[in-house]
Design an enzyme around this catalytic site. Structure first.
Site, mmCIF file in Angstrom:
data_model
loop_
_atom_site.group_PDB
_atom_site.id
_atom_site.type_symbol
_atom_site.label_atom_id
_atom_site.label_comp_id
_atom_site.label_asym_id
_atom_site.label_seq_id
_atom_site.Cartn_x
_atom_site.Cartn_y
_atom_site.Cartn_z
ATOM 1 N N LYS A 194 0.810 -1.209 0.000
ATOM 2 C CA LYS A 194 0.000 0.000 0.000
ATOM 3 C C LYS A 194 0.855 1.276 0.000
ATOM 4 C CE LYS A 194 -3.971 -2.182 2.259
ATOM 5 N NZ LYS A 194 -4.887 -2.095 3.425
ATOM 6 N N PHE B 247 -16.040 2.820 6.572
ATOM 7 C CA PHE B 247 -14.644 3.153 6.274
ATOM 8 C C PHE B 247 -14.334 3.181 4.777
ATOM 9 C CE2 PHE B 247 -14.805 -1.476 6.985
ATOM 10 C CZ PHE B 247 -14.245 -1.944 5.790
ATOM 11 N N ARG C 242 -0.903 -14.364 4.492
ATOM 12 C CA ARG C 242 -1.653 -13.744 5.589
ATOM 13 C C ARG C 242 -0.872 -13.816 6.903
ATOM 14 N NH1 ARG C 242 -6.027 -11.595 4.186
ATOM 15 N NH2 ARG C 242 -6.929 -11.458 6.270
ATOM 16 N N THR D 171 -4.724 -7.168 10.875
ATOM 17 C CA THR D 171 -5.064 -5.916 10.187
ATOM 18 C C THR D 171 -4.628 -4.702 10.997
ATOM 19 O OG1 THR D 171 -6.956 -7.018 9.169
ATOM 20 C CG2 THR D 171 -6.972 -4.617 9.156
ATOM 21 N N ARG E 124 3.022 -6.036 9.087
ATOM 22 C CA ARG E 124 2.258 -4.929 9.670
ATOM 23 C C ARG E 124 2.838 -4.467 11.002
ATOM 24 N NH1 ARG E 124 -3.377 -7.433 7.642
ATOM 25 N NH2 ARG E 124 -3.573 -6.242 5.702
ATOM 26 N N ASN F 220 -1.996 0.282 6.832
ATOM 27 C CA ASN F 220 -1.473 -0.970 7.379
ATOM 28 C C ASN F 220 -0.562 -1.742 6.421
ATOM 29 O OD1 ASN F 220 -3.388 -2.040 5.666
ATOM 30 N ND2 ASN F 220 -4.545 -3.083 7.248
ATOM 31 N N HIS G 106 -2.043 -5.510 1.604
ATOM 32 C CA HIS G 106 -3.326 -6.197 1.421
ATOM 33 C C HIS G 106 -3.022 -7.599 0.939
ATOM 34 C CE1 HIS G 106 -7.346 -7.189 -0.136
ATOM 35 N NE2 HIS G 106 -6.674 -7.759 -1.134
#
Length: 141
Positions: free
Chosen positions: A11, A59, A87, A93, A104, A114, A117
């Site tokens: 991100k 959100f 993951r 998250t 993260r 964060n 994705h």
């Protein structure tokens, strides 16, 4: 063990921190192969389409605004149990709840910014990969 593919996005916050290589090293160190990748600046329409499943959530606007705030790196990862492995590498998250040593926990600032994705299931991965990469642009290695 199943060979799977999963979509991964680095991100805007992590791209801005210049930690792309460190994140890629974690993917590869876990046995995941990068079989497609590109850097892009998402348009509002692209981000809204990708996150359409969240369109009714409070959100949604903030998520879209964040995802178009700077360039992202989108990649397809391939390997044994790639979805769960990715993951696990990402962590929770909310970076405050993420295990030490996860992407993260190490690189994210907040539940919104964060860092990464990742697809959450095999069917989701197929849809997400197809959204960003036509089949002819993904290469098994």
């Amino acid at each position: 063990m199943a060979i799977e593919r999963t979509l991964s996005i680095i991100k805007p916050d992590a791209v801005a921190k210049n930690v792309i290589g460190q994140i890629y090293s974690r993917f590869e160190g876990a046995g995941l192969k990068i079989v497609a990748a590109r850097m892009t600046q998402l348009s509002r329409a692209e981000a809204e389409g990708f996150y359409a499943v969240h369109s009714a959530r409070p959100f949604f606007k903030d998520l879209v605004d964040f995802m178009i705030s700077g360039p992202v790196i989108i990649q397809v990862l391939e390997g044994e149990n790639a979805i769960i492995k990715h993951r696990d590498l990402m962590g929770a998250t909310d970076p405050k709840k993420a295990d030490k040593g996860t992407i993260r926990a190490d690189f994210a600032d907040s539940i919104d910014a964060n860092a990464v994705h990742g697809s959450d299931a095999e069917e989701t991965a197929k849809v997400e990969i197809a959204y960003y990469f036509p089949a002819l642009n993904v290469y098994s290695r």
